[in-house]
Scaffold this motif. Structure first.
Motif, PDB file in Angstrom:
ATOM      1  N   ALA A   1       0.915  -1.319   0.050  1.00 13.89           N
ATOM      2  CA  ALA A   1      -0.084  -0.008   0.122  1.00 13.89           C
ATOM      3  C   ALA A   1       0.927   1.195  -0.008  1.00 13.89           C
ATOM      4  N   ALA A   2       2.015   1.322   0.862  1.00 15.55           N
ATOM      5  CA  ALA A   2       2.845   2.335   0.786  1.00 15.55           C
ATOM      6  C   ALA A   2       3.540   2.654  -0.624  1.00 15.55           C
ATOM      7  N   LEU A   3       4.037   1.526  -1.318  1.00 15.87           N
ATOM      8  CA  LEU A   3       4.559   1.763  -2.500  1.00 15.87           C
ATOM      9  C   LEU A   3       3.540   2.253  -3.528  1.00 15.87           C
ATOM     10  N   ALA A   4       2.310   1.741  -3.465  1.00 17.80           N
ATOM     11  CA  ALA A   4       1.275   1.973  -4.411  1.00 17.80           C
ATOM     12  C   ALA A   4       0.944   3.549  -4.077  1.00 17.80           C
ATOM     13  N   GLY A   5       1.080   4.259  -3.107  1.00 18.19           N
ATOM     14  CA  GLY A   5       0.840   5.291  -2.752  1.00 18.19           C
ATOM     15  C   GLY A   5       1.908   6.258  -3.265  1.00 18.19           C
ATOM     16  N   ALA A   6       3.123   5.603  -3.421  1.00 16.52           N
ATOM     17  CA  ALA A   6       4.155   6.410  -4.282  1.00 16.52           C
ATOM     18  C   ALA A   6       4.161   6.557  -5.590  1.00 16.52           C
ATOM     19  N   GLY A   7       2.998   5.597  -6.236  1.00 16.20           N
ATOM     20  CA  GLY A   7       2.817   5.819  -7.700  1.00 16.20           C
ATOM     21  C   GLY A   7       3.223   4.492  -8.343  1.00 16.20           C
ATOM     22  N   HIS A   8       3.658   3.456  -7.525  1.00 13.53           N
ATOM     23  CA  HIS A   8       4.019   2.285  -8.153  1.00 13.53           C
ATOM     24  C   HIS A   8       2.547   1.232  -8.532  1.00 13.53           C
ATOM     25  N   ALA A   9       2.580   0.262  -9.330  1.00 16.57           N
ATOM     26  CA  ALA A   9       1.488  -0.169  -9.747  1.00 16.57           C
ATOM     27  C   ALA A   9       1.658  -1.854  -9.022  1.00 16.57           C
ATOM     28  N   LEU A  10       0.552  -1.967  -8.297  1.00 14.71           N
ATOM     29  CA  LEU A  10       0.504  -3.658  -7.740  1.00 14.71           C
ATOM     30  C   LEU A  10       0.154  -4.671  -8.776  1.00 14.71           C
TER      31      LEU A  10
ATOM     32  N   SER B   1      -4.222 -15.537   5.414  1.00 15.63           N
ATOM     33  CA  SER B   1      -5.160 -15.978   6.336  1.00 15.63           C
ATOM     34  C   SER B   1      -6.523 -15.295   6.710  1.00 15.63           C
ATOM     35  N   ASP B   2      -6.061 -13.982   6.184  1.00 16.96           N
ATOM     36  CA  ASP B   2      -6.897 -12.849   6.641  1.00 16.96           C
ATOM     37  C   ASP B   2      -7.469 -11.985   5.331  1.00 16.96           C
ATOM     38  N   GLU B   3      -8.201 -12.698   4.574  1.00 19.83           N
ATOM     39  CA  GLU B   3      -8.486 -12.165   3.097  1.00 19.83           C
ATOM     40  C   GLU B   3      -9.227 -10.765   3.291  1.00 19.83           C
ATOM     41  N   ASP B   4     -10.034 -10.587   4.413  1.00 22.82           N
ATOM     42  CA  ASP B   4     -10.892  -9.435   4.412  1.00 22.82           C
ATOM     43  C   ASP B   4      -9.799  -8.204   4.932  1.00 22.82           C
ATOM     44  N   ARG B   5      -8.945  -8.508   5.795  1.00 21.68           N
ATOM     45  CA  ARG B   5      -8.055  -7.449   6.078  1.00 21.68           C
ATOM     46  C   ARG B   5      -7.223  -7.068   4.845  1.00 21.68           C
ATOM     47  N   VAL B   6      -6.582  -7.933   4.093  1.00 22.66           N
ATOM     48  CA  VAL B   6      -5.950  -7.723   3.100  1.00 22.66           C
ATOM     49  C   VAL B   6      -6.666  -6.988   1.838  1.00 22.66           C
ATOM     50  N   ASP B   7      -7.692  -7.307   1.660  1.00 27.57           N
ATOM     51  CA  ASP B   7      -8.656  -6.650   0.645  1.00 27.57           C
ATOM     52  C   ASP B   7      -8.891  -5.297   1.187  1.00 27.57           C
TER      53      ASP B   7
ATOM     54  N   VAL C   1      -6.958  -3.260   2.891  1.00 28.51           N
ATOM     55  CA  VAL C   1      -5.649  -2.201   2.617  1.00 28.51           C
ATOM     56  C   VAL C   1      -5.287  -2.402   1.219  1.00 28.51           C
ATOM     57  N   LEU C   2      -5.699  -3.412   0.238  1.00 30.79           N
ATOM     58  CA  LEU C   2      -5.145  -3.450  -1.075  1.00 30.79           C
ATOM     59  C   LEU C   2      -6.348  -3.990  -1.619  1.00 30.79           C
ATOM     60  N   PRO C   3      -7.402  -3.119  -2.151  1.00 30.95           N
ATOM     61  CA  PRO C   3      -8.840  -3.534  -2.426  1.00 30.95           C
ATOM     62  C   PRO C   3      -8.777  -3.734  -4.133  1.00 30.95           C
ATOM     63  N   GLY C   4      -8.780  -4.818  -4.565  1.00 31.68           N
ATOM     64  CA  GLY C   4      -8.837  -4.881  -6.031  1.00 31.68           C
ATOM     65  C   GLY C   4      -7.584  -5.792  -6.572  1.00 31.68           C
ATOM     66  N   VAL C   5      -6.532  -6.053  -5.718  1.00 30.73           N
ATOM     67  CA  VAL C   5      -5.288  -6.213  -6.178  1.00 30.73           C
ATOM     68  C   VAL C   5      -5.433  -7.713  -6.221  1.00 30.73           C
ATOM     69  N   PRO C   6      -5.056  -8.445  -7.484  1.00 30.95           N
ATOM     70  CA  PRO C   6      -5.035  -9.709  -7.622  1.00 30.95           C
ATOM     71  C   PRO C   6      -4.567 -10.669  -6.582  1.00 30.95           C
ATOM     72  N   VAL C   7      -5.195 -11.986  -6.355  1.00 34.33           N
ATOM     73  CA  VAL C   7      -4.398 -12.735  -5.376  1.00 34.33           C
ATOM     74  C   VAL C   7      -3.992 -13.662  -6.276  1.00 34.33           C
TER      75      VAL C   7
ATOM     76  N   GLY D   1      -0.820  -4.414  10.511  1.00 35.47           N
ATOM     77  CA  GLY D   1      -1.445  -4.869   9.545  1.00 35.47           C
ATOM     78  C   GLY D   1      -2.943  -4.052   8.906  1.00 35.47           C
ATOM     79  N   THR D   2      -2.987  -2.930   9.383  1.00 35.74           N
ATOM     80  CA  THR D   2      -3.934  -2.106   9.079  1.00 35.74           C
ATOM     81  C   THR D   2      -3.574  -0.808   8.646  1.00 35.74           C
ATOM     82  N   SER D   3      -4.356   0.138   8.121  1.00 39.58           N
ATOM     83  CA  SER D   3      -3.862   1.287   7.415  1.00 39.58           C
ATOM     84  C   SER D   3      -3.249   2.316   8.594  1.00 39.58           C
ATOM     85  N   ILE D   4      -3.352   1.985   9.829  1.00 40.84           N
ATOM     86  CA  ILE D   4      -2.828   2.703  10.687  1.00 40.84           C
ATOM     87  C   ILE D   4      -1.219   2.725  10.618  1.00 40.84           C
TER      88      ILE D   4
END
Length: 227
Positions: free
Chosen positions: A23-32, A39-45, A47-53, A127-130
């Motif tokens: 998420a930090a690198l995406a915020g700097a303009g890189h493409a994920l 194990s926690d797909e909801d938490r990952v999604d 933080v990184l919505p829409g990123v392919p698994v 593991g959160t946006s904090i």
């Protein structure tokens, strides 16, 4: 690397660290490009919505920069296993976030032409946006071959951190320092809050918050003894 310096970034490891670094690198303009399953797909999604698994091999195949954020004991086998499959690519950047390993653990990837970097952001990840706010006030230990050290430093900055160069041979001592301060701090705070709770103090964590912060700030401001 693209002409504008932006990279396709893949994440191997969907625990507390990998999605935040992504998420930090995406915020700097890189493409994920993708992230491995966690194990926690909801938490990952969140933080990184829409990123392919994807599986690890596909993450490596699609990415110019591969960030590996897996448990310490899994890192050597993962890197070597992907090398055995011929996954690593010439010129590809491979960055791990483990505090104890330097770049030697990435030798199997480097043998395939990849560029090895070790960057450890010195925060306690939730593991959160904090964590993204914490990164903006944090340092990161960077280790890399001299020719590509500026790349490691630049990526640390793009994560939001102030880079500090740690020599490859000094990574074990660095890891010991990190483990000591985190384990000791957690243990002492838990012991103190339990004592206060035992005598009936409500919200002992809140009660100790200002004291702990001011004590730590004072300790950090003191010059450490030099042997």
């Amino acid at each position: 690397m693209n002409r504008d310096g932006r990279l396709g970034v893949g994440i191997i490891g969907a625990g507390l660290v990998g999605p935040i670094v992504g998420a930090a690198l995406a915020g700097a303009g890189h493409a994920l490009t993708g992230i491995t399953r966690g194990s926690d797909e909801d938490r990952v999604d969140a933080v990184l919505p829409g990123v392919p698994v994807l599986d690890a091999i596909e993450v490596v195949r699609r990415s110019e920069l591969v960030v590996i954020a897996v448990p310490h004991d899994e890192l050597p086998g993962l890197v070597a296993g992907l090398a055995d499959l011929g996954a690593w690519q010439v010129g590809q950047i491979v960055l791990h976030t483990d505090p104890a390993y330097g770049i030697g653990v990435l030798d199997p990837a480097a043998a395939g032409g990849a560029i090895p970097l070790a960057v450890h952001p010195a925060i306690a990840f939730t593991g959160t946006s904090i964590d993204l706010r914490q990164l903006a006030a944090a340092y990161a230990a960077v280790t890399a071959p001299a020719a590509v050290l500026p790349i490691a430093q630049a990526l640390a900055v793009e994560m939001g951190c102030e880079p500090v160069v740690v020599a490859d041979a000094d990574r074990p001592a660095y890891a010991e320092a990190i483990e000591t301060v985190t384990a000791f701090s957690r243990s002492i705070v838990q012991q103190s809050t339990a004592l206060l709770a035992g005598i009936g103090v409500e919200n002992p964590g809140s009660y100790l918050s200002a004291l702990v912060r001011s004590t730590v700030d004072q300790a950090l401001a003191e010059r450490p003894p030099i042997d």
